[in-house]
Design an enzyme around this catalytic site. Structure first.
Site, PDB file in Angstrom:
ATOM      1  N   TYR A 173     -17.266   0.341 -12.323  1.00  0.00           N
ATOM      2  CA  TYR A 173     -18.533   0.957 -13.592  1.00  0.00           C
ATOM      3  C   TYR A 173     -17.768   0.636 -14.725  1.00  0.00           C
ATOM      4  O   TYR A 173     -18.503   0.300 -15.833  1.00  0.00           O
ATOM      5  CB  TYR A 173     -18.541   2.402 -12.903  1.00  0.00           C
ATOM      6  CG  TYR A 173     -19.669   2.957 -13.972  1.00  0.00           C
ATOM      7  CD1 TYR A 173     -21.016   2.533 -13.948  1.00  0.00           C
ATOM      8  CD2 TYR A 173     -19.401   3.820 -14.966  1.00  0.00           C
ATOM      9  CE1 TYR A 173     -22.031   3.328 -14.842  1.00  0.00           C
ATOM     10  CE2 TYR A 173     -20.318   4.368 -15.795  1.00  0.00           C
ATOM     11  CZ  TYR A 173     -21.534   4.064 -15.616  1.00  0.00           C
ATOM     12  OH  TYR A 173     -22.565   4.778 -16.500  1.00  0.00           O
ATOM     13  N   LYS A 177     -19.565  -1.634 -17.606  1.00  0.00           N
ATOM     14  CA  LYS A 177     -20.052  -1.332 -18.916  1.00  0.00           C
ATOM     15  C   LYS A 177     -19.486  -2.045 -19.936  1.00  0.00           C
ATOM     16  O   LYS A 177     -20.326  -2.247 -21.103  1.00  0.00           O
ATOM     17  CB  LYS A 177     -20.139   0.149 -18.890  1.00  0.00           C
ATOM     18  CG  LYS A 177     -20.978   0.774 -17.820  1.00  0.00           C
ATOM     19  CD  LYS A 177     -22.508   0.735 -17.970  1.00  0.00           C
ATOM     20  CE  LYS A 177     -23.485   1.482 -17.000  1.00  0.00           C
ATOM     21  NZ  LYS A 177     -25.089   1.018 -17.334  1.00  0.00           N
TER      22      LYS A 177
END
Length: 305
Positions: A173, A177
């Site tokens: 993640y 991002k």
């Protein structure tokens, strides 16, 4: 005479808009007069298929309140799905003004337990799921500009503090991002000439993705200001997606509760130039000396086990 709404008549796509932040953004845009394409694939928290259709429910909620919205249930991390998303806006409303990339899910693991499928799935929906709708929208806006109809187009991407500082247990993640921030900066530079502004937010709010990982922090208070309500993030997203944000592009904003912060990103710190090649020992000694003069980095989110 009533005041003009901030996004009156603007056509806005919001991905991942069936729940959480995306739903809050869609409702906030509708309240400011926007015409919505509400996208959500309707998957579970980990990206697996679910039986319900949240995009249709949110679109109906907007229409019931007097707004205009159409649901789109396609997979925006595929070329066909992203093309269909933009085509839905153009065929339904005849134009596209704002794209809010928000869709995502989590598969959290410590790095030693993170398998390839979990890495690929999270990077696919977050990073590829930003790139493909952005590419489709950008191609449309470039064609408009070349035809002499330069748009006041806006893109709002969804980053995360995890992508800015890292987050223990979220290697996939965090990497995705961080990639979204890089994509935002490149898109802002490339698309400025065509009337397109591209910015990113790093929000903190109570969603399906955060209420488990940060349960204590995200819990709603018994009374008073609910700082983690996703609706607190949406006003900035609406402004960034409006014509009122003219001149603001290539920026990243942290937003949480009642706080908005402009993130300043990587900047050169202490430096040394020998003017000749270093030996490894010299390079190490110099690096330590520079680190003593450098600012201490912010802590990585979370804690390992």
């Amino acid at each position: 005479m009533s005041a003009r709404l901030l996004c009156e008549g603007r056509v806005v796509i919001v991905t991942g808009a069936g729940r959480g932040l995306g739903r809050a953004h869609a409702l906030a845009y509708a309240a400011e007069g926007a015409l919505l394409v509400v996208n959500d694939l309707g998957v579970g928290l980990d990206g697996t298929p679910a039986a319900d259709g949240p995009a249709a429910r949110v679109a109906e909620e907007i229409r019931a309140a007097g707004g205009e919205a159409v649901a789109h249930g396609g997979d925006i991390a595929t070329t066909d799905g992203a093309a269909s998303l933009v085509r839905t806006a153009l065929e339904t409303y005849g134009r596209l003004d704002t794209l809010v990339n928000n869709a995502g899910f989590l598969r959290d693991r410590m790095l030693v337990n993170l398998d390839e499928d979990d890495w690929d799935a999270v990077v696919r929906v977050h990073l590829k799921g930003h790139f493909l709708p952005l590419r489709q929208a950008a191609a449309h806006w470039r064609a408009e500009a070349k035809a002499g109809r330069t748009p006041e187009a806006r893109v709002v991407n969804t980053g995360s503090g995890a992508g800015l500082l890292g987050s223990v247990g979220q290697g996939n993640y965090s990497a995705a991002k961080a990639g979204i921030v890089g994509l935002t900066l490149v898109a802002a530079a490339e698309m400025r000439r065509y009337g397109v502004q591209v910015n990113a937010i790093a929000p903190a709010a109570r969603t399906r993705m955060t209420e488990r990982a940060f349960a204590a922090t995200m819990a709603a208070p018994a009374d008073g200001f609910d700082a983690m309500d996703p609706a607190n993030v949406s006003p900035l997203v609406v402004w960034l997606g409006s014509a009122a944000s003219a001149g603001v592009t290539g920026r990243v904003f942290e937003t949480e509760g009642g706080r908005i912060t402009v993130m300043e990103g990587w900047r050169p710190g202490p430096s040394a130039d020998k003017g000749a090649p270093w030996t490894p020992a010299e390079a190490g000694a110099t690096a330590r000396e520079l680190l003593e003069r450098a600012a201490t980095p912010q802590a990585v989110y979370g804690s390992g086990s």
